[in-house]
Every structure is written in C-alpha cells, then in structure tokens.
Design a protein around this motif. Structure first.
Motif, short mmCIF file in Angstrom:
data_model
loop_
_atom_site.label_atom_id
_atom_site.label_comp_id
_atom_site.label_asym_id
_atom_site.label_seq_id
_atom_site.Cartn_x
_atom_site.Cartn_y
_atom_site.Cartn_z
N LEU A 1 -9.89 -3.51 4.56
CA LEU A 1 -9.46 -2.41 3.48
C LEU A 1 -7.78 -2.64 3.35
CD1 LEU A 1 -11.75 0.53 4.32
CD2 LEU A 1 -11.97 -1.45 2.49
N ILE A 2 -7.06 -2.96 4.44
CA ILE A 2 -5.67 -2.86 4.19
C ILE A 2 -5.33 -4.03 3.64
CG2 ILE A 2 -3.51 -3.36 5.91
CD1 ILE A 2 -4.69 -1.53 7.84
N ALA A 3 -5.95 -5.12 3.79
CA ALA A 3 -5.59 -6.42 3.09
C ALA A 3 -5.87 -6.37 1.58
CB ALA A 3 -6.51 -7.48 3.61
N VAL A 4 -6.86 -5.67 1.16
CA VAL A 4 -7.14 -5.37 -0.36
C VAL A 4 -6.05 -4.54 -0.87
CG1 VAL A 4 -8.46 -4.35 -1.85
CG2 VAL A 4 -9.47 -5.89 0.05
N TYR A 5 -5.74 -3.61 -0.01
CA TYR A 5 -4.40 -2.60 -0.75
C TYR A 5 -3.18 -3.36 -0.69
CZ TYR A 5 -0.45 0.25 0.28
OH TYR A 5 0.58 0.96 0.08
N ALA A 6 -2.87 -4.27 0.14
CA ALA A 6 -1.62 -4.75 0.14
C ALA A 6 -1.55 -5.87 -1.02
CB ALA A 6 -1.42 -5.55 1.74
N ALA A 7 -2.75 -6.58 -1.22
CA ALA A 7 -2.67 -7.67 -2.26
C ALA A 7 -2.51 -7.18 -3.62
CB ALA A 7 -4.03 -8.29 -2.06
N ALA B 1 8.45 0.34 1.58
CA ALA B 1 7.65 1.44 0.72
C ALA B 1 6.24 1.25 0.81
CB ALA B 1 8.24 0.89 -0.51
N ASN B 2 5.53 0.15 0.87
CA ASN B 2 4.17 0.33 0.75
C ASN B 2 3.60 0.37 2.44
OD1 ASN B 2 3.08 -1.32 -1.83
ND2 ASN B 2 4.89 -2.32 -1.65
N ILE B 3 4.14 -0.01 3.41
CA ILE B 3 3.82 0.48 4.60
C ILE B 3 3.93 1.85 4.91
CG2 ILE B 3 4.11 0.11 7.23
CD1 ILE B 3 5.53 -2.76 6.36
N GLU B 4 4.98 2.52 4.56
CA GLU B 4 5.25 3.83 4.71
C GLU B 4 4.01 4.84 4.21
OE1 GLU B 4 9.16 4.46 3.46
OE2 GLU B 4 9.95 3.53 5.53
N LEU B 5 3.80 4.40 2.96
CA LEU B 5 2.92 5.42 2.08
C LEU B 5 1.43 5.22 2.46
CD1 LEU B 5 2.74 7.58 0.05
CD2 LEU B 5 2.34 5.72 -1.63
N ALA B 6 1.00 4.07 2.92
CA ALA B 6 -0.19 3.78 3.14
C ALA B 6 -0.37 4.46 4.65
CB ALA B 6 -0.69 2.44 3.31
N LEU B 7 0.48 4.25 5.55
CA LEU B 7 0.57 4.77 6.91
C LEU B 7 0.25 6.05 7.01
CD1 LEU B 7 0.30 4.21 9.89
CD2 LEU B 7 2.73 4.01 9.90
N ALA B 8 1.30 6.83 6.40
CA ALA B 8 1.00 8.28 6.26
C ALA B 8 0.02 8.96 5.95
CB ALA B 8 2.42 8.81 5.44
N GLY C 1 1.13 -10.14 2.40
CA GLY C 1 0.88 -10.69 4.04
C GLY C 1 1.47 -10.05 4.99
N THR C 2 3.04 -9.51 4.71
CA THR C 2 3.91 -8.85 5.42
C THR C 2 3.38 -7.41 5.90
OG1 THR C 2 5.74 -10.10 5.08
CG2 THR C 2 6.30 -7.85 5.93
N VAL C 3 3.03 -6.83 4.46
CA VAL C 3 2.51 -5.40 4.53
C VAL C 3 1.12 -5.33 5.46
CG1 VAL C 3 1.63 -3.62 3.01
CG2 VAL C 3 3.70 -4.65 2.39
N ARG D 1 -6.93 4.40 -4.03
CA ARG D 1 -8.21 3.38 -3.68
C ARG D 1 -8.61 3.22 -2.10
NH1 ARG D 1 -9.65 0.74 -8.29
NH2 ARG D 1 -8.45 1.20 -10.29
N LEU D 2 -7.65 3.05 -1.56
CA LEU D 2 -7.55 2.80 0.03
C LEU D 2 -8.38 3.97 0.71
CD1 LEU D 2 -7.23 1.16 2.64
CD2 LEU D 2 -4.95 2.05 2.77
#
Length: 532
Positions: free
Chosen positions: A206-212, A477-484, A333-335, A185-186
């Motif tokens: 967009l990142i905030a929506v993904y993390a939430a 896990a949430n940070i790595e997948l989105a960043l890659a 928030g951390t992500v 979705r992001l």
C-alpha cells in the motif's frame, strides 16, 4: 538511482553459511577465469602499475585487503550486503580503503572525516558521477538527466532547473492537493482491510502504491491508463541497472561486453521505457494550452525547453526523458523505503510508537484528518523520521562519484578516474559519533542541532556538497503527511504469533535498500475517516 555494487546484495540471500559462500565464490571464480583468460592479468597489472605511479608523491594509495587474480577484492563482499561488508573492511583497514572489483578501482570512504574531504574539501574534484558501462548504454553523452549529468555547463543548467523550478519549496507546496488526495486513498485502502473478519494488511504494498502514484501525478499530472505497465518497466529498468555485470566489472574488456547478456537486456528495457515517455511527452505538447493552470513537472521542463533560448546548455527531449526517469526512480522509491523502515522500527519499539501517537492525538484531538498545516506541531514525529534515516538511509552507499583530477583524501592519493563511494550507512551507525549507535532512539536528536542538510558529515542520508540530493524536500513532504495520518487514524498490531523483538529487519538491495520481507500488520481503526 543506481549503484553498480548492488548485485552483491543478491548473493547474500544464497550465502548464509560459510560453505555456501565458498561455493558461490568458487563458481564465480571458475566462471570468470576461462572467460577472461590472460587478457585481464595484463590489463590489471598495467592498471595497478598506473595507479601506483599516480599514487607516488607526498602520499600513497589507500590501504587494501588481500586480493585474488582476476576478481580482485570481490570475494570480500560475497555473503553480505555491500554497505555492511565495506563497513567491516573499513574496521580492519581504515576509514579510506581501495578496492579492486574485477578491473574496477573503487575508493570507499567510511568516516565523517573522509566524507567531509570527499564532499566538501575536494567537492570539485569529485563533482561528477561515476557511470557504469551499462548506464552509459542507456544514457549517452549529452542525454543525461539530473543524476548522471557530468559536472560542467549542463550540470549547472540542470541544477538550476531543479532548485528553482522542479523541486523548489514553492513547487513542492503546489503538489499539496496531490499528496493529500493520495494519502486519502492510502487510508481508505487500509480501512477496507479492517472490515470483519479483520486481516493483516500488506502495508509495504500500500505504501509503494501511494509513493508511486504521488510521484506519477506530480511528474506527469495523472494516473494515465498504462500507469501499471510503465511503472513496472521503470522498476525493472532500475533493478537491472542496479546490478553489476561483467562489463561493469571489466570496463576496458571487449570480451566481457561480448559474453554478457546484460547489454541487450538493458537496451531493450531502456527502449521500452523511453517509448512510453515519447507518448507522454507528445500528449503534453498537444494539451499544453489546456493545462496552464496546473503545471506538472513535465510541463515545466517542456516550457523551459520552448522558452529559455539563453541556456548555457539547451535541454533536449532526450534530456527531458532522462530527467523524468530520474524523478520516477529517485522519488517514489525513497519515500516508500523510508516509510517502510519507519513503520518497522515503530513496531519493534512500542514505547516510541506510543509516544508518537500520544503527541499526534493530543495535538490534533477532534480533527477528522491530518493536513499539512498540522505537521509543524508534530515535533517527536520529525525526530522519528531523522532517526530512521540515520539507521536506514535509502541509498546506504549514496551515489558513486568519480575523481575528476588526482587529489589526496586523509593523506592518501586518489587517482583520476577512480570511483569513490561514501558509506553513509556505516557513518550513521559508527559508535564514534553516535551513542548506542545500533538502537532506534529518536530522543538523541531532541537537543541536537544535527541536520541532514549536508553540513553534518556524521549524518548524510541525502549526501552533501554539489551532488547532494535535490529532491529532499519533495521526499520529506510525502513521508511526513503519510506517516502522520497512519499513526493518527490507526493503532497497529503485529500478526498473531509475531513478537516485536523477532521482527525481521534484514535488508534487500535494489534501487533502494528496503526491508527483505513485506511488512504485514493488523490495523485497528481509531479515528474514523471523514465521509466524502
């Protein structure tokens, strides 16, 4: 989730010049003086005598900067974000200092050696969280979740539930479909902005929506119809608790509680958020048989409440609501904050960006989408995440602890009941431990065995010891997948007229410390997304 010092961060927006600093200080001083009159002088004098008596013995109290009546050392923090001001004070007075914020005694540890003593040598003495007066309004005794539960039987129960059930590697892995769906979705939201005429995208939003949404689906299993309202309530509640009001500065003053508007606002926000949680819990209870094959974290908590009769401290529905609130506040928030800082640093450092993308494009050539199976091969990307967490820990002062029994740190006495803060941000930028400490250099971890798992005290973005953040694996896990995926599918450019060297890297204090301004970037699609 909260740090009661963060209101001081809001001062920094209005105090960029010396004149403005003095104006704000004068306003604060003149406001507090008539409100508290003679009572604080008496209370603070008695408190100081008490502290000194308890400090007598083989050691002494930590050093302090010069103080003023009533407000104590607050004026030293005006005009700068707390973690930066405290770093500067530590540079002048030592790695362990004692501050009096109004009537609140606070010890600040700003070196790896001091952090080791607080979080390892004397970890048991500092195993409870310090709770501000406003937090206690929302989290009464016995209703604590993960963050504020005092050390004891209930803490052991909550910690076990976190490590074995809620945030174990197996449970985090079970949410892989959720993460991959939300990353899709992001990416589609970013692609939509690349259609002619291409416009900069607000990547922060967009990142905030993904993390939430990733957090919401893992915690309660769906994007429920009132998701936006609930998330807004949780964000407001968190920001309100992150502020410091008169009752927090003067915890023993009834007058401070009486004249402050914060208690009413905090209770109102708390009641609204928890009414939403009551509805969500009721729906989960009604549908528990239908959802047995896909347990979310709330299902897990309700199952434990029903089935585990032999718990040392049985969990109540109020405990469950507090845990859910803690997970919402700490997870998303951390992500979002970490991803924002990573992308901002990559835009400021084109060499690092190019190196990261070259690795990803080489390792994943021909693939349509990055999956979690691919992440272990992305060595340099993991170094980037580690370096971003060194420079920009989401909670720069971690979460405050409370001294349960008097002890010594670095030879100084820390009295019982004192709030203790570890400045992870200052330690992560200390040139004593880090070469070119202010520079973004992922290569520094290339041959290094330093990790953020709590054993290296010069690098503690998630804390250490008994109260170390249990959600580290969930966040990463949430940070790595989105960043890659963001680096694989897109090239990223700054808006026309913006130079990488001029990118604004100032901070804003809230529940986490995020960039002051949203990150506006121009994405250029490089690897098309697969067609559903």
């Amino acid at each position: 989730m909260v740090n009661i010092l963060t209101l001081l961060g809001h001062f920094s927006r209005h105090c960029r010049t010396k004149a403005k600093v003095m104006a704000v200080f004068s306003a604060v001083y003149l406001l507090l003086l008539p409100l508290l009159a003679i009572l604080p002088f008496v209370c603070l004098s008695r408190r100081a005598v008490s502290l000194r008596r308890r400090g007598e013995g083989t050691g002494q109290l930590p050093p302090s900067p010069w103080a003023l009546p009533v407000i104590g050392h607050l004026h030293h923090l005006v005009g700068a974000l707390p973690h930066r001001a405290m770093r500067d004070l530590a540079a002048r007075h030592g790695p362990l200092i004692l501050l009096r914020l109004g009537g609140l005694p606070v010890v600040v540890a700003s070196s790896a050696e001091a952090a080791r003593e607080v979080m390892k040598t004397h970890d048991l003495e500092f195993a409870s969280r310090s709770m501000s007066r406003m937090v206690r309004l929302c989290v009464p005794d016995g209703a604590e979740g993960i963050i504020f539960v005092p050390y004891g039987d209930r803490w052991r129960v909550m910690r076990k539930i976190c490590t074995v059930e809620l945030l174990s590697a197996r449970r985090v892995q079970s949410f892989r479909p959720v993460r991959e769906d939300e990353v899709g979705r992001l990416l589609r939201a970013v692609v939509a902005s690349t259609a002619p005429p291409a416009q900069p995208v607000n990547l922060s939003d967009l990142i905030a929506v993904y993390a939430a949404d990733s957090s919401v689906r893992a915690i309660i299993g769906s994007r429920f119809k009132d998701r936006d309202t609930f998330l807004t309530l949780m964000q407001r509640h968190g920001k309100l608790l992150a502020k410091m009001g008169l009752p927090d500065l003067y915890p023993s003053s009834s007058l401070a509680m009486l004249v402050s508007r914060m208690p009413g606002e905090v209770k109102r926000q708390w009641q609204q958020a928890f009414s939403f949680l009551d509805t969500i819990i009721r729906e989960h209870e009604e549908n528990k048989d239908a959802n047995q094959d896909k347990e979310d974290l709330l299902d897990v908590l309700l199952r434990i409440q029903r089935e585990d009769d032999d718990l040392q401290a049985p969990i109540t529905t109020d405990n469950i609501k507090s845990v859910v609130g803690d997970l919402f506040g700490a997870g998303g928030g951390t992500v979002a904050t970490t991803l924002e800082w990573i992308m901002a640093e990559l835009m400021r450092n084109p060499r690092v960006m190019q190196k990261a993308q070259d690795e990803i494009w080489h390792m994943l050539a021909g693939k349509h989408l990055v999956t979690e199976d691919d992440l272990s091969n992305l060595h340099y990307m993991h170094l980037i995440i580690k370096e971003a967490l060194r420079l920009h820990p989401p909670a720069p002062l971690l979460l405050p602890r409370e001294c349960r029994s008097a002890c010594q740190v670095l030879g100084f006495d820390v009295p019982k009941g004192t709030m203790v803060i570890v400045n992870a941000w200052a330690i992560g930028r200390d040139p004593k431990y880090w070469e070119q400490s202010e520079e973004f250099m992922p290569e520094r971890f290339e041959q290094s065995k330093i990790e953020f798992k709590g054993s290296d005290f010069n690098y503690i973005p998630f804390g250490a010891g008994r109260r170390m953040c249990p959600g580290m694996g969930f966040a990463l896990a949430n940070i790595e997948l989105a960043l890659a995926n963001l680096l694989y599918h897109f090239d990223w450019k700054l808006p026309q007229g913006t130079k990488a060297s001029n990118l604004d890297m100032r901070e804003e204090m809230g529940v986490t410390t995020r960039p002051l301004h949203d990150l506006l970037l121009l994405p250029v699609l490089r690897v098309p997304l697969p067609v559903d």
